[in-house]
Structure formats: C-alpha cells, structure tokens
Motif scaffolding. Structure first.
Motif, PDB file in Angstrom:
ATOM      1  N   SER A  41      20.649  -3.803 -12.589  1.00  0.00           N
ATOM      2  CA  SER A  41      20.056  -4.787 -13.511  1.00  0.00           C
ATOM      3  C   SER A  41      21.125  -5.655 -14.155  1.00  0.00           C
ATOM      4  CB  SER A  41      19.250  -4.071 -14.603  1.00  0.00           C
ATOM      5  OG  SER A  41      18.135  -3.402 -14.061  1.00  0.00           O
ATOM      6  N   ALA A  42      22.313  -5.080 -14.325  1.00  0.00           N
ATOM      7  CA  ALA A  42      23.433  -5.838 -14.899  1.00  0.00           C
ATOM      8  C   ALA A  42      24.140  -6.682 -13.858  1.00  0.00           C
ATOM      9  CB  ALA A  42      24.427  -4.881 -15.549  1.00  0.00           C
ATOM     10  N   GLY A  43      23.735  -6.568 -12.603  1.00  0.00           N
ATOM     11  CA  GLY A  43      24.338  -7.364 -11.540  1.00  0.00           C
ATOM     12  C   GLY A  43      25.745  -6.933 -11.180  1.00  0.00           C
ATOM     13  N   LEU A  44      26.032  -5.648 -11.313  1.00  0.00           N
ATOM     14  CA  LEU A  44      27.380  -5.140 -11.049  1.00  0.00           C
ATOM     15  C   LEU A  44      27.387  -4.236  -9.827  1.00  0.00           C
ATOM     16  CD1 LEU A  44      28.404  -4.081 -14.683  1.00  0.00           C
ATOM     17  CD2 LEU A  44      29.158  -6.134 -13.458  1.00  0.00           C
ATOM     18  N   THR A  45      28.466  -4.315  -9.059  1.00  0.00           N
ATOM     19  CA  THR A  45      28.668  -3.345  -7.985  1.00  0.00           C
ATOM     20  C   THR A  45      29.244  -2.068  -8.592  1.00  0.00           C
ATOM     21  OG1 THR A  45      30.941  -4.031  -7.542  1.00  0.00           O
ATOM     22  CG2 THR A  45      29.180  -5.224  -6.376  1.00  0.00           C
ATOM     23  N   GLN A  46      29.270  -1.021  -7.803  1.00  0.00           N
ATOM     24  CA  GLN A  46      29.876   0.223  -8.274  1.00  0.00           C
ATOM     25  C   GLN A  46      31.345   0.005  -8.626  1.00  0.00           C
ATOM     26  OE1 GLN A  46      29.091   2.849  -4.987  1.00  0.00           O
ATOM     27  NE2 GLN A  46      26.974   3.260  -5.615  1.00  0.00           N
ATOM     28  N   ARG A  47      32.045  -0.748  -7.801  1.00  0.00           N
ATOM     29  CA  ARG A  47      33.458  -0.999  -8.068  1.00  0.00           C
ATOM     30  C   ARG A  47      33.640  -1.788  -9.350  1.00  0.00           C
ATOM     31  NH1 ARG A  47      36.646  -5.138  -7.466  1.00  0.00           N
ATOM     32  NH2 ARG A  47      35.056  -6.322  -6.309  1.00  0.00           N
ATOM     33  N   GLN A  48      32.811  -2.802  -9.578  1.00  0.00           N
ATOM     34  CA  GLN A  48      32.934  -3.616 -10.788  1.00  0.00           C
ATOM     35  C   GLN A  48      32.662  -2.797 -12.045  1.00  0.00           C
ATOM     36  OE1 GLN A  48      30.102  -6.618  -9.628  1.00  0.00           O
ATOM     37  NE2 GLN A  48      31.708  -8.099  -9.066  1.00  0.00           N
ATOM     38  N   LEU A  49      31.630  -1.962 -12.001  1.00  0.00           N
ATOM     39  CA  LEU A  49      31.349  -1.113 -13.158  1.00  0.00           C
ATOM     40  C   LEU A  49      32.498  -0.139 -13.379  1.00  0.00           C
ATOM     41  CD1 LEU A  49      29.576  -0.048 -15.426  1.00  0.00           C
ATOM     42  CD2 LEU A  49      28.380   1.388 -13.754  1.00  0.00           C
ATOM     43  N   GLY A  50      33.032   0.396 -12.295  1.00  0.00           N
ATOM     44  CA  GLY A  50      34.152   1.322 -12.405  1.00  0.00           C
ATOM     45  C   GLY A  50      35.343   0.685 -13.084  1.00  0.00           C
ATOM     46  N   GLU A  51      35.620  -0.561 -12.748  1.00  0.00           N
ATOM     47  CA  GLU A  51      36.747  -1.263 -13.365  1.00  0.00           C
ATOM     48  C   GLU A  51      36.516  -1.448 -14.865  1.00  0.00           C
ATOM     49  OE1 GLU A  51      37.039  -4.854 -11.144  1.00  0.00           O
ATOM     50  OE2 GLU A  51      38.156  -3.926  -9.483  1.00  0.00           O
TER      51      GLU A  51
END
Length: 278
Positions: free
Chosen positions: A27-37
C-alpha cells in the motif's frame, strides 16, 4: 518455499503478521528492498517475515510501524506472534507471567529466563539443539517485555550460588549476565537474592519452582522437567511451596550482600584478561 500469493493469514499468528506486513508495504508502494533500507534491515529479511519463514522482533515491528504508518498494528501483533512460537507446553507459563502481579522463583542452576541476557539465553537454548536458535532466543527475550508494562509484576528470585559458577559460554558472556543482575540492584520491582553454599541443607533441595500470584485468581505453582511443564493450583502444593519459598528467602543473602557476592564472582571468576581484582 511458501509463495506470497498463497499465504493464508488465518493459518497462524505468524502468517497473519506476514500478510499484514506485505499488505501495508504494498500500500505504501515500497519493494521489500526499499522498506529494508528505510528500517535498516535487509530486503531478504522482509521477505522471510512476509512469508512466515522468520519470526519478527519487537524492535523490527516498531521500526516498520513507524515507516509504514500502521498505527502500531505490528507492535500489537508481535507479542501474539512470539507467544505462539513458544513450545506448546510452555505457552501457559508465558500467559501466567503476563497476568501475574508477583512472581517468586527459586532457581538451582541457572538464571531465570526473565532475567537472561541474549548471550546467556543463546547458550542455554543452544545446548544439544541449535536449530532456529536466533528465533528461539528472540522469543525467550520477548517474555521480558512484561517488565515494560505500566503495572509490571513484582519479581523475586532466589538464585543458588551454583548458578553463578555454572559457566554458560565464554567468560565474557557470563560477565555480561552477572552485570545484568547487578544493574537491577536499584529496581524495587525486581529483586535478586543468592542462596550461598554455606546455607547447607535448604528448603529447595527438591528442585527449582515458581509461584505466581494474581489479583483475583488463586496462586499457581510451576515446576519443569525435560520438555514438559507442570502448573498446579492445588492448595496443598501452593501452601507447601509458598512456605518453602519463605524459608529460602530467609536463608538467602540480603539483597545488598547478594549483589556483593555476584560482583565478587564476576570479577574473580569471569574477569577479562588484564583486569585487576581489588
């Protein structure tokens, strides 16, 4: 490997947590990698938690809640998730710990789980079985969150001197564990007494036990064996163990003298190379 598209949120608390994490991330439009960062974890870990292959920690949940603006959803879920990962026979004990207003425990050979450091817990849990050790350690440490509640229980532990001398892991790990006990010295709700060898025959020779006290419910005595726990509210057992605990507390060193013994053992038995002992 479980595919994210077939993850069943009703299968377990861990699956539900993973489902909600994935839903809010997407829903936030983030990939797993982006959220991880953003939260300083790897994208791979995000993926493992989303697919119920890894157990989340309270710290992870707090960071993701803040990053995704979930209103604290994951932080509320994580306690349920962690409790569900406990061995089935131990889950009732975790519930007793969470409900108790006072916990009185006698330990013959190791520090109680509610006071263990991460290193000590890993050493205890890893003896004979290192499978999923990271997750099992996180689950044990999460039980200590009961002390963060506004109305946390009063905790009394009488600890045999043998537990101070039974080295778990490297000397530095034992030093950290004993330092943790000393750090509690000024906390009136967490009290540590040591039963010295000089006490001789004592009321706890039968073994370790814990008495849980509640606001309205009868007290419960808990003992433990290999892979099995034994809680009971039998009035005779509760009366006997309560009396035994009173005698153990009377035979143990005072809080101040207990701290002095812990400090002495820490400095003399587990000193770092080059440390000087006064």
């Amino acid at each position: 490997m479980t595919h994210v598209n077939v993850l069943d949120p009703g299968a377990s608390p861990l699956d539900y947590y993973g489902f909600e994490l994935r839903r809010h991330r997407e829903s936030a439009g983030l990939t797993q990698r982006q959220l991880g960062e953003i939260v300083s974890y790897t994208g791979s870990l995000i993926g493992q938690i989303e697919t119920a292959r890894k157990v989340p920690t309270p710290e992870f949940s707090e960071r993701v809640d803040a990053a995704l603006g979930t209103g604290g959803l994951l932080s509320r879920l994580v306690d349920l998730v962690l409790r569900s990962q406990l061995p089935v026979w131990f889950r009732q004990v975790a519930e007793l710990e969470a409900r108790a207003v006072e916990i009185c425990t006698f330990q013959t050979h190791m520090v109680h789980g509610l006071l263990q450091t991460e290193g000590y817990a890993r050493s205890v849990l890893g003896a004979m079985d290192e499978t999923d050790l990271d997750d099992r350690t996180a689950v044990r440490l999460a039980r200590q969150r009961i002390f963060e509640k506004d109305e946390s229980p009063v905790f009394w532990t009488v600890l045999s001197e043998a537990a101070l001398l039974q080295g778990m892991g490297e000397p530095s790990m034992m030093r950290d564990q004993l330092a943790r006990l000393l750090a509690l010295e000024g906390d009136p709700r967490i009290n540590v007494q040591v039963l010295p060898f000089s006490a001789g025959a004592h009321a706890g020779l039968t073994g370790s036990f814990t008495v849980f006290h509640f606001d309205r419910d009868p007290a419960i005595v808990y003992t433990e064996g290999y892979g099995a726990g034994h809680p009971t509210a039998n009035p005779d057992t509760v009366k006997d163990c309560s009396l035994r605990y009173d005698h153990l507390r009377a035979a143990a060193l005072s809080l101040k003298d207990s701290a002095e013994l812990i400090r002495r053992v820490m400095e003399e038995r587990y000193a770092e190379p080059g440390d000087s002992v006064a």
